[in-house]
Design a protein around this motif. Structure first.
Motif, PDB file in Angstrom:
ATOM      1  N   TRP A 276      87.590 134.477  73.275  1.00 51.19           N
ATOM      2  CA  TRP A 276      88.557 134.053  74.287  1.00 51.19           C
ATOM      3  C   TRP A 276      89.939 134.055  73.661  1.00 51.19           C
ATOM      4  O   TRP A 276      90.191 133.350  72.706  1.00 51.19           O
ATOM      5  CB  TRP A 276      88.199 132.662  74.790  1.00 51.19           C
ATOM      6  CG  TRP A 276      89.012 132.224  75.963  1.00 51.19           C
ATOM      7  CD1 TRP A 276      90.174 131.522  75.935  1.00 51.19           C
ATOM      8  CD2 TRP A 276      88.743 132.454  77.335  1.00 51.19           C
ATOM      9  NE1 TRP A 276      90.631 131.299  77.196  1.00 51.19           N
ATOM     10  CE2 TRP A 276      89.764 131.862  78.078  1.00 51.19           C
ATOM     11  CE3 TRP A 276      87.731 133.117  78.014  1.00 51.19           C
ATOM     12  CZ2 TRP A 276      89.810 131.895  79.460  1.00 51.19           C
ATOM     13  CZ3 TRP A 276      87.769 133.148  79.390  1.00 51.19           C
ATOM     14  CH2 TRP A 276      88.798 132.545  80.086  1.00 51.19           C
ATOM     15  N   ASN A 277      90.822 134.875  74.186  1.00 52.15           N
ATOM     16  CA  ASN A 277      92.190 134.990  73.672  1.00 52.15           C
ATOM     17  C   ASN A 277      92.207 135.259  72.168  1.00 52.15           C
ATOM     18  O   ASN A 277      92.998 134.678  71.430  1.00 52.15           O
ATOM     19  CB  ASN A 277      93.009 133.748  73.996  1.00 52.15           C
ATOM     20  CG  ASN A 277      93.269 133.599  75.475  1.00 52.15           C
ATOM     21  OD1 ASN A 277      93.323 134.586  76.195  1.00 52.15           O
ATOM     22  ND2 ASN A 277      93.430 132.382  75.933  1.00 52.15           N
TER      23      ASN A 277
ATOM     24  N   LYS B 278      95.869 127.744  76.806  1.00 52.39           N
ATOM     25  CA  LYS B 278      95.676 128.655  77.930  1.00 52.39           C
ATOM     26  C   LYS B 278      94.320 128.530  78.600  1.00 52.39           C
ATOM     27  O   LYS B 278      94.017 129.310  79.506  1.00 52.39           O
ATOM     28  CB  LYS B 278      95.882 130.099  77.470  1.00 52.39           C
ATOM     29  CG  LYS B 278      97.295 130.365  76.984  1.00 52.39           C
ATOM     30  CD  LYS B 278      97.493 131.795  76.638  1.00 52.39           C
ATOM     31  CE  LYS B 278      98.924 132.010  76.176  1.00 52.39           C
ATOM     32  NZ  LYS B 278      99.205 133.405  75.903  1.00 52.39           N
ATOM     33  N   TYR B 279      93.493 127.610  78.171  1.00 55.27           N
ATOM     34  CA  TYR B 279      92.176 127.459  78.768  1.00 55.27           C
ATOM     35  C   TYR B 279      91.676 126.038  78.589  1.00 55.27           C
ATOM     36  O   TYR B 279      92.292 125.234  77.901  1.00 55.27           O
ATOM     37  CB  TYR B 279      91.177 128.464  78.174  1.00 55.27           C
ATOM     38  CG  TYR B 279      90.846 128.232  76.717  1.00 55.27           C
ATOM     39  CD1 TYR B 279      89.732 127.485  76.371  1.00 55.27           C
ATOM     40  CD2 TYR B 279      91.632 128.760  75.698  1.00 55.27           C
ATOM     41  CE1 TYR B 279      89.400 127.275  75.038  1.00 55.27           C
ATOM     42  CE2 TYR B 279      91.327 128.547  74.373  1.00 55.27           C
ATOM     43  CZ  TYR B 279      90.205 127.810  74.051  1.00 55.27           C
ATOM     44  OH  TYR B 279      89.890 127.601  72.738  1.00 55.27           O
TER      45      TYR B 279
ATOM     46  N   LYS C 299      90.002 134.467  69.933  1.00 56.88           N
ATOM     47  CA  LYS C 299      89.319 133.466  69.115  1.00 56.88           C
ATOM     48  C   LYS C 299      87.870 133.340  69.567  1.00 56.88           C
ATOM     49  O   LYS C 299      87.569 133.396  70.757  1.00 56.88           O
ATOM     50  CB  LYS C 299      89.993 132.098  69.256  1.00 56.88           C
ATOM     51  CG  LYS C 299      91.398 132.043  68.725  1.00 56.88           C
ATOM     52  CD  LYS C 299      91.978 130.654  68.902  1.00 56.88           C
ATOM     53  CE  LYS C 299      93.414 130.612  68.411  1.00 56.88           C
ATOM     54  NZ  LYS C 299      94.030 129.320  68.628  1.00 56.88           N
TER      55      LYS C 299
ATOM     56  N   SER D  72      90.215 128.330  83.241  1.00 57.71           N
ATOM     57  CA  SER D  72      91.600 127.871  83.333  1.00 57.71           C
ATOM     58  C   SER D  72      91.853 127.479  84.782  1.00 57.71           C
ATOM     59  O   SER D  72      91.078 127.826  85.680  1.00 57.71           O
ATOM     60  CB  SER D  72      92.574 128.972  82.913  1.00 57.71           C
ATOM     61  OG  SER D  72      92.547 130.034  83.854  1.00 57.71           O
TER      62      SER D  72
END
Length: 99
Positions: A45-46, A95-96, A48, A60
């Motif tokens: 995710w992003n 962001k999440y 990571k 999100s």
């Protein structure tokens, strides 16, 4: 993709909840139940790697809005209500969030 295969249980006692007559609350609650992992999983995710535990999911406010058609501000208010009622736990990141 047709989505995840499987089923969830919903207790009839849900009809006794104070929010049961508000369709947005019920919609978000059922959506969260349907999105929750049934086993631990690892996701990228992003950029990571994140471990999402059984019973949790990564999302999100914007994604929930797109998936349900409910405004982001309403979603935030409903998730805050569920958290205050100790029906969910959530960890927020830039962001999440993990619910």
């Amino acid at each position: 993709m047709l989505g995840q295969i499987g089923w969830i249980s919903v207790y009839r006692a849900m009809m006794d909840k104070s929010y049961y007559t508000n369709s947005h609350y019920v919609h978000i609650w059922i959506h969260c139940l349907l999105k929750a992992n049934h086993v631990d999983t690892q996701k990228l995710w992003n950029g990571k790697e994140v471990v999402i535990k059984r019973g949790s999911f990564i999302t999100s406010r914007g994604r929930l809005s797109k998936e349900t058609g409910i405004s982001e501000s309403t979603i935030e208010r409903i998730l805050k209500f569920f958290k205050n009622e100790q029906q969910i736990e959530q960890r927020g990141f830039n962001k999440y969030r993990i619910i």
